[in-house]
Scaffold this motif. Structure first.
Motif, PDB file in Angstrom:
ATOM      1  N   THR A 145       0.829  -1.200   0.000  1.00 56.19           N
ATOM      2  CA  THR A 145       0.000   0.000   0.000  1.00 56.19           C
ATOM      3  C   THR A 145       0.864   1.252   0.000  1.00 56.19           C
ATOM      4  OG1 THR A 145      -1.703  -1.190   1.220  1.00 56.19           O
ATOM      5  CG2 THR A 145      -1.851   1.201   1.222  1.00 56.19           C
ATOM      6  N   THR A 148       2.925   1.553  -3.397  1.00 56.48           N
ATOM      7  CA  THR A 148       2.121   2.019  -4.529  1.00 56.48           C
ATOM      8  C   THR A 148       1.838   3.511  -4.412  1.00 56.48           C
ATOM      9  OG1 THR A 148       1.082  -0.146  -4.717  1.00 56.48           O
ATOM     10  CG2 THR A 148      -0.048   1.691  -5.764  1.00 56.48           C
ATOM     11  N   THR A 149       1.460   3.947  -3.225  1.00 59.86           N
ATOM     12  CA  THR A 149       1.166   5.369  -3.015  1.00 59.86           C
ATOM     13  C   THR A 149       2.408   6.211  -3.254  1.00 59.86           C
ATOM     14  OG1 THR A 149      -0.479   4.736  -1.366  1.00 59.86           O
ATOM     15  CG2 THR A 149       0.199   7.040  -1.398  1.00 59.86           C
ATOM     16  N   ARG A 153       2.895   9.005  -6.329  1.00 56.48           N
ATOM     17  CA  ARG A 153       3.091  10.403  -5.954  1.00 56.48           C
ATOM     18  C   ARG A 153       4.462  10.925  -6.356  1.00 56.48           C
ATOM     19  NH1 ARG A 153       2.807  15.076  -5.799  1.00 56.48           N
ATOM     20  NH2 ARG A 153       2.858  16.384  -3.973  1.00 56.48           N
ATOM     21  N   THR A 163      -3.536  11.004  -7.181  1.00 53.31           N
ATOM     22  CA  THR A 163      -3.182   9.747  -6.528  1.00 53.31           C
ATOM     23  C   THR A 163      -4.375   9.214  -5.749  1.00 53.31           C
ATOM     24  OG1 THR A 163      -0.880  10.472  -6.352  1.00 53.31           O
ATOM     25  CG2 THR A 163      -1.548   8.654  -4.953  1.00 53.31           C
ATOM     26  N   ALA A 164      -5.048  10.096  -5.032  1.00 53.61           N
ATOM     27  CA  ALA A 164      -6.233   9.690  -4.260  1.00 53.61           C
ATOM     28  C   ALA A 164      -7.320   9.153  -5.181  1.00 53.61           C
ATOM     29  CB  ALA A 164      -6.755  10.875  -3.456  1.00 53.61           C
ATOM     30  N   LEU A 167      -6.322   5.701  -6.524  1.00 58.40           N
ATOM     31  CA  LEU A 167      -6.386   4.657  -5.506  1.00 58.40           C
ATOM     32  C   LEU A 167      -7.772   4.512  -4.890  1.00 58.40           C
ATOM     33  CD1 LEU A 167      -2.985   5.317  -3.678  1.00 58.40           C
ATOM     34  CD2 LEU A 167      -3.506   3.511  -5.334  1.00 58.40           C
ATOM     35  N   VAL A 174      -3.834   9.686   1.366  1.00 58.43           N
ATOM     36  CA  VAL A 174      -2.636   9.729   0.521  1.00 58.43           C
ATOM     37  C   VAL A 174      -1.514  10.469   1.240  1.00 58.43           C
ATOM     38  CG1 VAL A 174      -1.655  10.623  -1.633  1.00 58.43           C
ATOM     39  CG2 VAL A 174      -3.885   9.506  -1.644  1.00 58.43           C
ATOM     40  N   ARG A 177      -0.126   8.260   3.981  1.00 60.55           N
ATOM     41  CA  ARG A 177       0.663   7.146   3.445  1.00 60.55           C
ATOM     42  C   ARG A 177       2.016   7.618   2.929  1.00 60.55           C
ATOM     43  NH1 ARG A 177      -3.781   3.759  -0.150  1.00 60.55           N
ATOM     44  NH2 ARG A 177      -5.031   3.003   1.602  1.00 60.55           N
ATOM     45  N   VAL A 178       2.034   8.756   2.228  1.00 58.71           N
ATOM     46  CA  VAL A 178       3.296   9.285   1.710  1.00 58.71           C
ATOM     47  C   VAL A 178       4.227   9.651   2.867  1.00 58.71           C
ATOM     48  CG1 VAL A 178       4.326  11.231   0.468  1.00 58.71           C
ATOM     49  CG2 VAL A 178       2.375  10.035  -0.511  1.00 58.71           C
TER      50      VAL A 178
END
Length: 196
Positions: A145, A148-149, A153, A163-164, A167, A174, A177-178
């Protein structure tokens, strides 16, 4: 009689829907053109190839606009097409260079015209390779997860909103996660540099 007046011509509705999608595509292209070129250039590192990839992507999008289902924003859909087009261009370019090298039959001048040596020196190549290996190792340690994020990005150059949308999560997710991916990458890189 009133029921007859409300009946719609299915062909007319299909044409109007198609025209609406084409107009939306034209608006997205006008608004995001520079970003599409930047994404393609990031994959290909060659302005001419990036322009070709974007042009191929736009042509493909126009050809298949009727397949756009609206599950994501059209800009996200088109960004995915641009990324895939750039990857296809890169594959074709690598194949063409291999074929050219295999088929020279002693024609050294032809080989010089096809492949120019623009590679960095040995020290720079080693440094870049070492950084890439460290980053690849650190990225492989991320959860799927987060990986991929992070890739969408920072590697593919998508905005947080895109990105949001791609996904199917909120923008805050997002961002979180980043941030977690960056923190985890820093930890992994620090640990690997201590061992070295």
């Amino acid at each position: 009689m009133a029921a007859t007046a409300l009946q719609l011509n299915p062909e007319l509705v299909a044409v109007e829907c198609y025209q609406t999608k084409v107009q939306e595509l034209a608006d997205v292209i006008a608004h995001h053109s520079a970003r599409f070129h930047r994404i393609a250039l990031g994959h290909l590192s060659n302005v001419a190839d990036a322009e070709d990839a974007v042009q191929d992507a736009l042509l493909s999008a126009l050809t298949h606009v009727h397949q756009f289902r609206g599950q994501a924003k059209m800009s996200t859909w088109l960004t995915t097409i641009v990324i895939n087009s750039a990857r296809m261009k890169l594959r074709r370019r690598l194949t063409a260079v291999q074929l050219a090298l295999d088929e020279t039959d002693g024609q050294q001048d032809l080989l010089k015209d096809i492949v120019s040596d623009t590679r960095p020196g040995p020290e720079e190549a080693y440094r870049v390779r070492e950084i890439a290996e460290t980053l690849a190792h650190a990225t492989s340690r991320l959860s799927p997860t987060l990986r991929t994020t992070f890739q969408l990005r920072h590697i593919d150059g998508l905005s947080i909103r895109e990105t949001a949308d791609l996904l199917g999560v909120p923008t805050g997710t997002v961002k979180a996660r980043v941030a977690r991916a960056r923190m985890r990458l820093k930890e992994v890189i620090k640990k690997s540099s201590r061992k070295a």
